[in-house]
Motif scaffolding. Structure first.
Motif, short mmCIF file in Angstrom:
data_model
loop_
_atom_site.label_atom_id
_atom_site.label_comp_id
_atom_site.label_asym_id
_atom_site.label_seq_id
_atom_site.Cartn_x
_atom_site.Cartn_y
_atom_site.Cartn_z
N GLY A 82 28.54 31.42 24.50
CA GLY A 82 29.86 31.02 24.86
C GLY A 82 30.88 31.18 23.55
O GLY A 82 32.39 31.39 23.63
N GLY A 83 30.28 31.88 22.56
CA GLY A 83 31.20 31.81 21.48
C GLY A 83 32.68 33.04 21.36
O GLY A 83 33.66 32.42 21.37
N PRO A 84 32.77 34.22 22.10
CA PRO A 84 33.21 34.80 22.53
C PRO A 84 34.48 34.41 23.28
O PRO A 84 35.55 34.08 22.77
CB PRO A 84 32.28 36.05 23.31
CG PRO A 84 31.38 36.75 22.35
CD PRO A 84 31.27 34.67 22.43
N CYS A 100 28.93 40.85 11.70
CA CYS A 100 29.05 40.39 11.70
C CYS A 100 27.66 39.73 13.26
O CYS A 100 27.20 38.79 12.64
CB CYS A 100 29.93 39.49 12.54
SG CYS A 100 31.02 39.68 11.00
N THR A 101 28.15 40.07 14.14
CA THR A 101 26.82 39.94 15.52
C THR A 101 25.92 40.60 14.75
O THR A 101 25.62 41.52 14.16
CB THR A 101 27.80 40.28 16.59
OG1 THR A 101 27.93 41.63 16.62
CG2 THR A 101 28.06 38.97 17.37
N ASP A 102 24.29 40.96 15.49
CA ASP A 102 23.27 41.45 15.10
C ASP A 102 23.34 42.70 15.17
O ASP A 102 24.00 43.09 16.11
CB ASP A 102 22.16 41.20 16.14
CG ASP A 102 21.64 39.87 15.73
OD1 ASP A 102 22.28 38.88 14.68
OD2 ASP A 102 20.63 38.86 16.43
N ALA A 107 25.91 26.74 14.83
CA ALA A 107 27.65 26.80 15.50
C ALA A 107 28.00 27.33 16.07
O ALA A 107 27.59 27.20 16.96
CB ALA A 107 28.37 27.20 13.90
N GLY A 108 26.83 28.54 16.27
CA GLY A 108 26.55 29.23 17.59
C GLY A 108 25.91 29.02 18.41
O GLY A 108 26.68 28.80 19.53
N GLU A 109 24.96 28.08 18.53
CA GLU A 109 24.18 27.87 19.72
C GLU A 109 25.45 26.15 19.74
O GLU A 109 25.31 25.72 21.04
CB GLU A 109 22.87 26.58 18.70
CG GLU A 109 22.09 25.67 19.79
CD GLU A 109 21.25 25.70 18.84
OE1 GLU A 109 21.51 25.12 17.45
OE2 GLU A 109 20.52 24.73 18.88
O1 KG4 Z 1 24.26 36.29 14.55
P1 KG4 Z 1 24.20 36.33 16.05
O2 KG4 Z 1 24.52 37.69 16.22
O3 KG4 Z 1 22.46 35.95 16.29
C1 KG4 Z 1 21.67 35.08 15.69
O4 KG4 Z 1 21.63 35.56 14.53
O5 KG4 Z 1 21.99 34.39 16.52
O6 KG4 Z 1 25.09 35.09 16.28
C2 KG4 Z 1 25.01 34.90 17.62
C3 KG4 Z 1 26.02 33.62 18.02
C4 KG4 Z 1 26.32 33.03 19.63
O7 KG4 Z 1 25.77 32.70 18.93
C5 KG4 Z 1 27.65 33.33 20.20
O8 KG4 Z 1 27.47 32.68 21.01
C6 KG4 Z 1 28.77 34.05 18.71
O9 KG4 Z 1 27.92 34.04 17.69
N1 KG4 Z 1 29.56 34.74 18.55
C7 KG4 Z 1 30.74 33.62 17.84
C8 KG4 Z 1 31.47 34.92 18.28
N2 KG4 Z 1 30.78 36.01 18.71
C9 KG4 Z 1 29.71 35.42 18.97
N3 KG4 Z 1 31.40 32.60 17.71
C10 KG4 Z 1 32.31 32.23 17.99
N4 KG4 Z 1 33.66 32.85 18.11
C11 KG4 Z 1 33.02 34.75 18.58
N5 KG4 Z 1 33.78 35.25 18.71
#
Ligand code: KG4
Ligand code: ZN
Length: 358
Positions: free
Chosen positions: A192-194, A313-315, A175-177
């Motif tokens: 792009g997510g945020p 939630c993020t790393d 989904a993040g990708e």
């Molecule tokens: O868990 P994470 O920090 O790193 C990994 O383990 O991959 O996730 C990073 C991902 C990125 O693709 C980023 O765009 C997404 O999380 N992300 C979001 C948001 N904040 C971070 N996607 C959608 N909405 C957000 N607010």
């Protein structure tokens, strides 16, 4: 996380593009949580450049650890152990954290454990930040893991690889990708997510009719590449939306489809597994649209939803420290056997591009 003994653990995370260190008690209490993001270093390339990531981790890892110990007010000699992300991730990046952790553990005669980053994301729901106390989830629960590299639904009976069963995962993009690729297509930079999340809030999701990814009602697998291709086709035909309103509408339509899919499949899994607790983790769990839609779906079914605060939630390294504390409490020490790997230790049922394993 039941145990009478409470230990204090230093967590180190360098699997991707964040250098992070945290001091956490095995009770979940976060004493410090330091995150140094490399986003600016990778932004000009529109994605993560592994060599740059390793170089920046090497530069940042020591000051980040020093800051975590100082903010926690815990000197090295009061630590009970070290936990470090050992998998999955970029091999060179993982090595920086692993070597640093091994050096510290060797010098201070501390036990050290390697942690699976994905199990770490699931442990984030148990973290207790002083400013955000939260009732931790009860096992067993359904976990929706949505990060930049992984998207899957798990049944979690226990917070160890043996107690976590994949119910379905993505066949292609995580989904993040998908967020990051669409962000790049729309010229919104990386990640792009945020940005898409912010723009989506100003947009009208009904203006564009996008396909429903993997809409078969009973499938717990995901596929986001079709959605991304649709946006790519739109950009090819019309160019990037020049007008802000149009851009927001496109972001809103994309986000609505992603969120709807994640929530719908989670609900199917909750029902199928007869679970009453639902945990969401990983970077995309920071998404405001997903958090709101999941809460509404949970309320409608009397299910308890636990989503960590966006920062968790993020790393981050707090989730790694907490995940590792359980293994340390069980007496594990990987001092002489610590290995890093690009692959998760969680068994997979969905093969990328192939669907369910036989
Ligand atoms: O868990 P994470 O920090 O790193 C990994 O383990 O991959 O996730 C990073 C991902 C990125 O693709 C980023 O765009 C997404 O999380 N992300 C979001 C948001 N904040 C971070 N996607 C959608 N909405 C957000 N607010
Ligand atoms: Zn992650």
């Amino acid at each position: 996380m039941a145990s009478d003994r409470v230990i204090t653990v230093l967590g180190i995370e360098t699997s991707c593009d964040e250098t992070a260190a945290a001091v956490v008690r095995s009770s979940g209490e976060v004493l410090s949580d330091v995150i140094e993001s490399q986003v600016m270093a990778h932004a000009p390339y529109g994605g993560i450049v592994p060599e740059l990531a390793s170089r920046d981790h090497l530069r940042n890892v020591r000051p980040v650890i020093e800051a975590a110990l100082e903010r926690a007010g815990v000197p090295l000699d009061r630590l009970d152990g070290v936990a470090v992300t050992a998998r999955p991730g970029l091999a060179g990046a993982l090595h920086v954290g692993a070597q640093t952790a091994l050096g510290l553990a060797f010098a201070r005669q501390l036990p050290i454990v390697g942690v699976d980053h994905l199990i770490g994301h699931l442990c984030a729901a148990f973290l207790q930040y002083p400013e955000h106390p939260m009732e931790p989830p009860e096992l067993p629960f359904l976990a929706l893991l949505v990060s930049g590299g992984h998207t899957a639904l798990y049944r979690v009976d226990e917070l160890s690889a043996a107690g976590i069963r994949e119910l379905g995962a993505t066949r292609d993009d995580a989904a993040g990708e998908a967020y990051d690729k669409v962000g790049k297509l729309l010229g919104l930079g990386y990640p792009g997510g945020p940005v898409i999340d912010r723009l989506a809030h100003e947009g009208d999701a009904t203006r564009f009719e996008l396909p429903r990814p993997m809409s078969r009602r009973d499938s717990l697998e995901f596929s986001f590449s079709g959605l991304k291709t649709n946006i790519a086709r739109y950009v090819e035909e019309h160019g990037r939306p020049a007008e802000r309103g149009l851009l927001c509408d496109l972001c809103a339509a994309f986000q609505a489809r992603v969120v709807e899919t994640l929530v719908r499949k989670s609900v199917v899994a909750l029902e199928r597994e007869q679970l009453r607790t639902w945990v969401i983790g990983g970077g995309v769990a920071a998404n405001k649209g997903l958090r709101a839609a999941a809460q509404a779906a949970a309320n409608a079914r009397g299910v308890r939803l636990v989503v960590p605060i966006p920062r968790a939630c993020t790393d981050n390294a707090a989730m790694i420290a907490l995940s590792g504390s359980r293994r340390l409490l069980a007496g594990e020490d990987h001092g002489l056997t610590l290995e890093v790997s690009p692959h998760t230790e969680l068994p997979r049922t969905t093969r990328k591009g192939r669907g369910l394993r036989g």
